[in-house]
Enzyme design. Structure first.
Site, PDB file in Angstrom:
ATOM      1  N   ASP A  49       3.616   8.064  -4.437  1.00 30.50           N
ATOM      2  CA  ASP A  49       3.132   6.967  -4.200  1.00 30.50           C
ATOM      3  C   ASP A  49       4.336   6.290  -3.279  1.00 30.50           C
ATOM      4  OD1 ASP A  49       0.883   6.475  -5.449  1.00 30.50           O
ATOM      5  OD2 ASP A  49       1.863   5.915  -7.324  1.00 30.50           O
ATOM      6  N   TYR A  77       9.032  14.536 -13.662  1.00 34.74           N
ATOM      7  CA  TYR A  77       9.537  13.175 -13.281  1.00 34.74           C
ATOM      8  C   TYR A  77      10.374  12.520 -14.110  1.00 34.74           C
ATOM      9  CZ  TYR A  77       4.910  13.324 -10.374  1.00 34.74           C
ATOM     10  OH  TYR A  77       3.934  13.945  -9.607  1.00 34.74           O
ATOM     11  N   ASP A  91       2.417  -0.480 -11.490  1.00 38.09           N
ATOM     12  CA  ASP A  91       3.763  -0.596 -10.909  1.00 38.09           C
ATOM     13  C   ASP A  91       4.224  -1.662 -10.074  1.00 38.09           C
ATOM     14  OD1 ASP A  91       2.468  -0.671  -8.255  1.00 38.09           O
ATOM     15  OD2 ASP A  91       2.774   1.460  -7.912  1.00 38.09           O
ATOM     16  N   ARG A 193       1.771   6.242 -13.412  1.00 37.68           N
ATOM     17  CA  ARG A 193       1.360   4.664 -13.661  1.00 37.68           C
ATOM     18  C   ARG A 193       0.534   4.570 -14.785  1.00 37.68           C
ATOM     19  NH1 ARG A 193      -1.270   3.058  -8.975  1.00 37.68           N
ATOM     20  NH2 ARG A 193      -1.400   5.066  -8.107  1.00 37.68           N
TER      21      ARG A 193
END
Length: 237
Positions: A49, A77, A91, A193
């Site tokens: 993203d 992550y 987000d 997310r």
């Protein structure tokens, strides 16, 4: 000398606010200009993203045929979640649309909830995602205010580790919220997310991402990746 037509894989630390296509287009334009070519196949192996940073694999030439194989690798992550508030995109792309109690949340509860998401799980992708519905991108439908009926997908989360837990109460003007930072090792197709959304629900509150960094893909760590600007400055044919 690298044969970009024959194909290679370049590893970049994607900058904040760049789309994955921004990275691909920048690399393609630069290589075509340096090589004196009108066309060169360039593609990325795994979308990030715009508000995420970290490991991005860019394939050139015949290596683009291996994109599916490369993006199937395990990913790691580091994500920061704001607790007690949600946004439509899960987000910071959108403003907060609702707030929830957080006073009941303890570190022990957070650690217990995180373990509920390890192993083989089902996850509903975010409405603001590149998933296709009848040939149309989900995010295009969501931005037009359309209903986005996405089905759960099966994925695997190998590890979740709580790196930081700041459960200070919200201020009177709600400008500050509790937050947690987690490390996630997961399979292809995992939306961090959406994981933030689900963690918020499991905590009987709400949550959304405020920062996301992909720190590893397969054996490639972010420390091994180059910056786009450095690649452009140092690249010679």
């Amino acid at each position: 000398m690298i044969d970009f037509q024959e194909g290679t894989v370049l590893y970049f630390d994607k900058p904040l606010r760049w789309t994955s296509f921004d990275v691909v287009n920048k690399v393609r334009w630069h290589l075509c200009r340096k090589l004196g070519m009108k066309r060169l196949k360039v593609g990325h192996a795994g979308t990030l993203d715009p508000l995420a940073t970290g490991v991005m694999m860019v394939c050139t030439g015949r290596m683009t045929k291996r994109i599916d194989e490369l993006q199937a690798q395990t990913k790691e992550y580091v994500a920061t979640l704001r607790l007690g508030a949600t946004t439509p995109s899960f987000d910071l792309e959108h403003d907060i649309d609702a707030t929830y109690p957080t006073e009941h949340i303890t570190r022990e509860q957070v650690e217990q909830v995180l373990q509920q998401f390890t192993g083989r799980i089902e996850q509903i992708p975010p409405a603001y995602s590149a998933c296709k519905i009848d040939g149309k991108r989900a995010y295009d439908l969501a931005r037009r205010g359309k209903d986005v009926p996405l089905k759960p997908k099966v994925l695997v989360i190998d590890e979740i580790e709580l790196l930081d837990c700041n459960l200070a109460p919200k201020t009177a003007d709600s400008s500050s919220f509790p937050s947690i930072t987690i490390r996630v090792v997961c399979s292809k197709g995992t939306y961090i997310r959406a994981l933030a959304r689900d963690i918020g629900l499991a905590l009987h509150s709400g949550a959304h991402l405020t920062a996301l960094r992909r720190t590893r893909v397969g054996d490639i760590r972010v420390e091994q990746c180059q910056q786009i600007d450095d690649f452009i400055k140092s690249f010679t044919i």
